[in-house]
Motif scaffolding. Structure first.
Motif, PDB file in Angstrom:
ATOM      1  N   TYR A  62       0.857  -1.194   0.000  1.00 43.16           N
ATOM      2  CA  TYR A  62       0.000   0.000   0.000  1.00 43.16           C
ATOM      3  C   TYR A  62       0.886   1.235   0.000  1.00 43.16           C
ATOM      4  O   TYR A  62       1.838   1.343   0.764  1.00 43.16           O
ATOM      5  CB  TYR A  62      -0.954  -0.020   1.201  1.00 43.16           C
ATOM      6  CG  TYR A  62      -1.953  -1.144   1.082  1.00 43.16           C
ATOM      7  CD1 TYR A  62      -2.982  -1.091   0.146  1.00 43.16           C
ATOM      8  CD2 TYR A  62      -1.843  -2.287   1.867  1.00 43.16           C
ATOM      9  CE1 TYR A  62      -3.879  -2.139  -0.005  1.00 43.16           C
ATOM     10  CE2 TYR A  62      -2.742  -3.346   1.727  1.00 43.16           C
ATOM     11  CZ  TYR A  62      -3.753  -3.259   0.797  1.00 43.16           C
ATOM     12  OH  TYR A  62      -4.632  -4.299   0.640  1.00 43.16           O
ATOM     13  N   GLN A  63       0.549   2.156  -0.906  1.00 42.61           N
ATOM     14  CA  GLN A  63       1.471   3.269  -1.152  1.00 42.61           C
ATOM     15  C   GLN A  63       1.080   4.555  -0.458  1.00 42.61           C
ATOM     16  O   GLN A  63       1.869   5.497  -0.387  1.00 42.61           O
ATOM     17  CB  GLN A  63       1.558   3.512  -2.669  1.00 42.61           C
ATOM     18  CG  GLN A  63       2.253   2.375  -3.379  1.00 42.61           C
ATOM     19  CD  GLN A  63       1.877   2.303  -4.847  1.00 42.61           C
ATOM     20  OE1 GLN A  63       1.429   3.290  -5.438  1.00 42.61           O
ATOM     21  NE2 GLN A  63       2.045   1.139  -5.444  1.00 42.61           N
ATOM     22  N   SER A  64      -0.140   4.618   0.020  1.00 43.91           N
ATOM     23  CA  SER A  64      -0.582   5.856   0.667  1.00 43.91           C
ATOM     24  C   SER A  64      -1.165   5.520   2.037  1.00 43.91           C
ATOM     25  O   SER A  64      -2.331   5.154   2.162  1.00 43.91           O
ATOM     26  CB  SER A  64      -1.626   6.549  -0.216  1.00 43.91           C
ATOM     27  OG  SER A  64      -2.108   7.681   0.450  1.00 43.91           O
ATOM     28  N   VAL A  65      -0.296   5.604   3.036  1.00 43.72           N
ATOM     29  CA  VAL A  65      -0.704   5.230   4.394  1.00 43.72           C
ATOM     30  C   VAL A  65      -0.423   6.403   5.328  1.00 43.72           C
ATOM     31  O   VAL A  65       0.671   6.970   5.314  1.00 43.72           O
ATOM     32  CB  VAL A  65       0.058   3.975   4.881  1.00 43.72           C
ATOM     33  CG1 VAL A  65      -0.384   3.598   6.291  1.00 43.72           C
ATOM     34  CG2 VAL A  65      -0.134   2.800   3.927  1.00 43.72           C
ATOM     35  N   ALA A  66      -1.425   6.756   6.126  1.00 48.04           N
ATOM     36  CA  ALA A  66      -1.266   7.801   7.142  1.00 48.04           C
ATOM     37  C   ALA A  66      -1.516   7.187   8.511  1.00 48.04           C
ATOM     38  O   ALA A  66      -2.363   6.300   8.661  1.00 48.04           O
ATOM     39  CB  ALA A  66      -2.255   8.937   6.888  1.00 48.04           C
ATOM     40  N   VAL A  67      -0.753   7.647   9.492  1.00 47.63           N
ATOM     41  CA  VAL A  67      -0.974   7.210  10.877  1.00 47.63           C
ATOM     42  C   VAL A  67      -1.174   8.463  11.719  1.00 47.63           C
ATOM     43  O   VAL A  67      -0.352   9.382  11.683  1.00 47.63           O
ATOM     44  CB  VAL A  67       0.217   6.401  11.428  1.00 47.63           C
ATOM     45  CG1 VAL A  67      -0.020   6.019  12.892  1.00 47.63           C
ATOM     46  CG2 VAL A  67       0.470   5.151  10.585  1.00 47.63           C
ATOM     47  N   LEU A  68      -2.275   8.471  12.455  1.00 43.66           N
ATOM     48  CA  LEU A  68      -2.590   9.606  13.325  1.00 43.66           C
ATOM     49  C   LEU A  68      -2.625   9.118  14.765  1.00 43.66           C
ATOM     50  O   LEU A  68      -3.148   8.042  15.043  1.00 43.66           O
ATOM     51  CB  LEU A  68      -3.961  10.168  12.927  1.00 43.66           C
ATOM     52  CG  LEU A  68      -4.525  11.335  13.735  1.00 43.66           C
ATOM     53  CD1 LEU A  68      -5.417  12.198  12.842  1.00 43.66           C
ATOM     54  CD2 LEU A  68      -5.296  10.915  14.967  1.00 43.66           C
ATOM     55  N   ASP A  69      -2.065   9.902  15.663  1.00 42.47           N
ATOM     56  CA  ASP A  69      -2.208   9.588  17.085  1.00 42.47           C
ATOM     57  C   ASP A  69      -2.056  10.861  17.906  1.00 42.47           C
ATOM     58  O   ASP A  69      -1.332  11.784  17.511  1.00 42.47           O
ATOM     59  CB  ASP A  69      -1.191   8.546  17.542  1.00 42.47           C
ATOM     60  CG  ASP A  69      -1.685   7.796  18.781  1.00 42.47           C
ATOM     61  OD1 ASP A  69      -2.227   6.680  18.628  1.00 42.47           O
ATOM     62  OD2 ASP A  69      -1.571   8.342  19.895  1.00 42.47           O
ATOM     63  N   VAL A  70      -2.714  10.876  19.046  1.00 44.29           N
ATOM     64  CA  VAL A  70      -2.626  12.039  19.934  1.00 44.29           C
ATOM     65  C   VAL A  70      -1.289  12.056  20.679  1.00 44.29           C
ATOM     66  O   VAL A  70      -0.891  13.096  21.195  1.00 44.29           O
ATOM     67  CB  VAL A  70      -3.838  12.036  20.903  1.00 44.29           C
ATOM     68  CG1 VAL A  70      -3.670  10.981  22.000  1.00 44.29           C
ATOM     69  CG2 VAL A  70      -4.100  13.397  21.489  1.00 44.29           C
ATOM     70  N   SER A  71      -0.588  10.922  20.706  1.00 40.30           N
ATOM     71  CA  SER A  71       0.677  10.832  21.451  1.00 40.30           C
ATOM     72  C   SER A  71       1.880  10.986  20.518  1.00 40.30           C
ATOM     73  O   SER A  71       2.153  10.110  19.692  1.00 40.30           O
ATOM     74  CB  SER A  71       0.767   9.475  22.166  1.00 40.30           C
ATOM     75  OG  SER A  71       2.110   9.208  22.517  1.00 40.30           O
ATOM     76  N   PRO A  72       2.648  12.075  20.663  1.00 43.29           N
ATOM     77  CA  PRO A  72       3.852  12.216  19.847  1.00 43.29           C
ATOM     78  C   PRO A  72       4.869  11.111  20.130  1.00 43.29           C
ATOM     79  O   PRO A  72       5.595  10.700  19.223  1.00 43.29           O
ATOM     80  CB  PRO A  72       4.411  13.590  20.240  1.00 43.29           C
ATOM     81  CG  PRO A  72       3.611  14.095  21.373  1.00 43.29           C
ATOM     82  CD  PRO A  72       2.394  13.243  21.527  1.00 43.29           C
ATOM     83  N   THR A  73       4.888  10.609  21.354  1.00 43.45           N
ATOM     84  CA  THR A  73       5.845   9.532  21.677  1.00 43.45           C
ATOM     85  C   THR A  73       5.521   8.264  20.894  1.00 43.45           C
ATOM     86  O   THR A  73       6.419   7.620  20.336  1.00 43.45           O
ATOM     87  CB  THR A  73       5.816   9.237  23.197  1.00 43.45           C
ATOM     88  OG1 THR A  73       6.147  10.445  23.886  1.00 43.45           O
ATOM     89  CG2 THR A  73       6.798   8.146  23.576  1.00 43.45           C
ATOM     90  N   ALA A  74       4.245   7.916  20.828  1.00 43.02           N
ATOM     91  CA  ALA A  74       3.863   6.716  20.073  1.00 43.02           C
ATOM     92  C   ALA A  74       4.278   6.859  18.611  1.00 43.02           C
ATOM     93  O   ALA A  74       4.810   5.927  17.996  1.00 43.02           O
ATOM     94  CB  ALA A  74       2.357   6.485  20.176  1.00 43.02           C
ATOM     95  N   ILE A  75       4.057   8.039  18.048  1.00 48.08           N
ATOM     96  CA  ILE A  75       4.421   8.271  16.645  1.00 48.08           C
ATOM     97  C   ILE A  75       5.945   8.153  16.481  1.00 48.08           C
ATOM     98  O   ILE A  75       6.423   7.517  15.528  1.00 48.08           O
ATOM     99  CB  ILE A  75       3.914   9.660  16.181  1.00 48.08           C
ATOM    100  CG1 ILE A  75       2.378   9.692  16.185  1.00 48.08           C
ATOM    101  CG2 ILE A  75       4.498  10.046  14.824  1.00 48.08           C
ATOM    102  CD1 ILE A  75       1.701   9.006  15.021  1.00 48.08           C
ATOM    103  N   GLU A  76       6.695   8.712  17.411  1.00 46.98           N
ATOM    104  CA  GLU A  76       8.161   8.659  17.316  1.00 46.98           C
ATOM    105  C   GLU A  76       8.683   7.223  17.405  1.00 46.98           C
ATOM    106  O   GLU A  76       9.578   6.821  16.658  1.00 46.98           O
ATOM    107  CB  GLU A  76       8.802   9.508  18.436  1.00 46.98           C
ATOM    108  CG  GLU A  76       9.053  10.934  18.057  1.00 46.98           C
ATOM    109  CD  GLU A  76       9.600  11.116  16.644  1.00 46.98           C
ATOM    110  OE1 GLU A  76       8.957  11.872  15.876  1.00 46.98           O
ATOM    111  OE2 GLU A  76      10.640  10.502  16.276  1.00 46.98           O
ATOM    112  N   VAL A  77       8.114   6.455  18.333  1.00 50.80           N
ATOM    113  CA  VAL A  77       8.541   5.051  18.499  1.00 50.80           C
ATOM    114  C   VAL A  77       8.265   4.273  17.205  1.00 50.80           C
ATOM    115  O   VAL A  77       9.101   3.493  16.731  1.00 50.80           O
ATOM    116  CB  VAL A  77       7.818   4.397  19.708  1.00 50.80           C
ATOM    117  CG1 VAL A  77       8.028   2.883  19.727  1.00 50.80           C
ATOM    118  CG2 VAL A  77       8.293   5.031  21.015  1.00 50.80           C
ATOM    119  N   THR A  78       7.104   4.508  16.628  1.00 53.35           N
ATOM    120  CA  THR A  78       6.738   3.776  15.407  1.00 53.35           C
ATOM    121  C   THR A  78       7.636   4.191  14.243  1.00 53.35           C
ATOM    122  O   THR A  78       8.110   3.346  13.468  1.00 53.35           O
ATOM    123  CB  THR A  78       5.245   4.019  15.074  1.00 53.35           C
ATOM    124  OG1 THR A  78       4.484   3.720  16.236  1.00 53.35           O
ATOM    125  CG2 THR A  78       4.779   3.134  13.942  1.00 53.35           C
TER     126      THR A  78
END
Ligand SMILES: C[S@@+](CC[C@H](N)C(=O)[O-])C[C@H]1O[C@@H](n2cnc3c(N)ncnc32)[C@H](O)[C@@H]1O
Length: 203
Positions: A62-78
Motif C-alpha cells: 500500500y502506497q498511501s498510508v497515514a498514521v494519526l495519534d494524539v501521542s507524539p511519543t507513540a508516533i516517534e517510536v513507530t
C-alpha cells in the motif's frame, strides 16, 4: 488530564508489547483491509499508537498510508521502528476530535480501540464529522471497539462498549453497515477481551 498527556505518559512508561491492546499483528484488520483496498487506496490508521499495522500495510504494497495519534511519543517510536520506510508514511499528531484533516482524502479509515474512549456525545459527534469529511464517498470505515462483553475500562479510562447496531447508530444512515464480527483478544497478561469490528461504507 487531557488525552495527549494521558497517552504520552502511557507510551513513555510502557514497552510496545506491555500494553493490554498489544498484538504482534492486527490480523483481523489486515484481513478486512486487504479485501476492501487496492494498492493505490489511501488508508488512515486513526489512533495507530505503536501498532504494527503500518508496517504490515507497507509490506503489502500500500502506497498511501497515514498514521494519526494524539501521542507524539507513540508516533516517534513507530517511526524509529520503521527506519527509512517511515518516510513513506504521512504522520499526524493530533486529537481526532479536533485535528484538521484533508477532505475527501481517504479510501479506508481504520480505528482499533480509539472510538470507545469517546465517552461524551460531543466527542463522538466530532469524530463522526471528521470521518464524514475525510473519507471519500464509497470509501470504507473499519472501527473496532470493546464489544458488549468487553471490559468497561482500558488504560485506566472509562470506555463505551458497543454491539454492531449501537456502533452503527453512532455513525448514522450516511454509513452502510456491511459486516460486523467479534474477536476475543488475548492480552499479553493472559486475559481475554471481547472486541467488536464494524465495517461500513460511506454512501
Ligand atoms: C488502546 S490504544 C490502541 C492503539 C492501536 N490502535 C492498536 O490497536 O494497537 C488507543 C490509541 O488511541 C490513541 N488515542 C486516544 N485518544 C485519542 C484521540 N482523541 N485522538 C487520537 N488518538 C487518540 C492513543 O494514543 C492510543 O495510541
Amino acid at each position: 488530564m487531557d488525552a495527549r498527556s494521558h497517552w504520552d505518559a502511557v507510551y513513555t512508561t510502557k514497552a510496545p508489547d506491555a500494553v493490554s491492546w498489544y498484538r504482534p499483528h492486527l490480523e483481523k484488520s489486515l484481513e478486512i483491509i486487504e479485501r476492501i483496498a487496492r494498492d493505490r487506496s489511501s488508508i488512515i490508521d486513526v489512533g495507530g499508537g505503536e501498532s504494527t499495522l503500518v508496517d504490515d500495510l507497507l509490506a503489502r504494497g500500500y502506497q498511501s498510508v497515514a498514521v494519526l495519534d494524539v501521542s507524539p511519543t507513540a508516533i516517534e517510536v513507530t517511526k524509529r521502528r520503521l527506519g527509512q520506510t517511515a518516510d513513506r508514511v504521512q504522520w499526524v499528531v493530533g486529537d481526532i476530535t479536533n485535528v484538521e484533516l484533508p477532505s475527501n482524502a481517504y479510501d479506508v479509515w481504520h480505528d482499533r480501540a480509539v472510538f470507545h474512549f469517546l465517552t461524551t456525545m460531543e466527542q463522538r459527534v466530532a469524530y463522526v464529522r471528521q470521518v464524514a469529511r475525510a473519507v471519500k464517498p464509497g470509501g470504507h470505515v473499519l472501527v473496532s471497539t470493546f464489544g458488549p462483553e468487553g471490559p468497561t475500562k482500558c488504560s485506566g479510562l472509562e470506555v463505551v462498549r458497543y454491539g454492531a447496531d449501537s456502533l452503527h447508530a453512532q455513525f448514522g444512515m450516511g454509513f452502510r453497515l456491511l459486516e460486523s464480527l467479534k474477536e476475543l483478544h488475548n492480552t499479553p497478561f493472559g486475559t481475554t477481551q471481547q472486541f467488536l469490528y464494524c465495517l461500513c461504507r460511506v454512501e
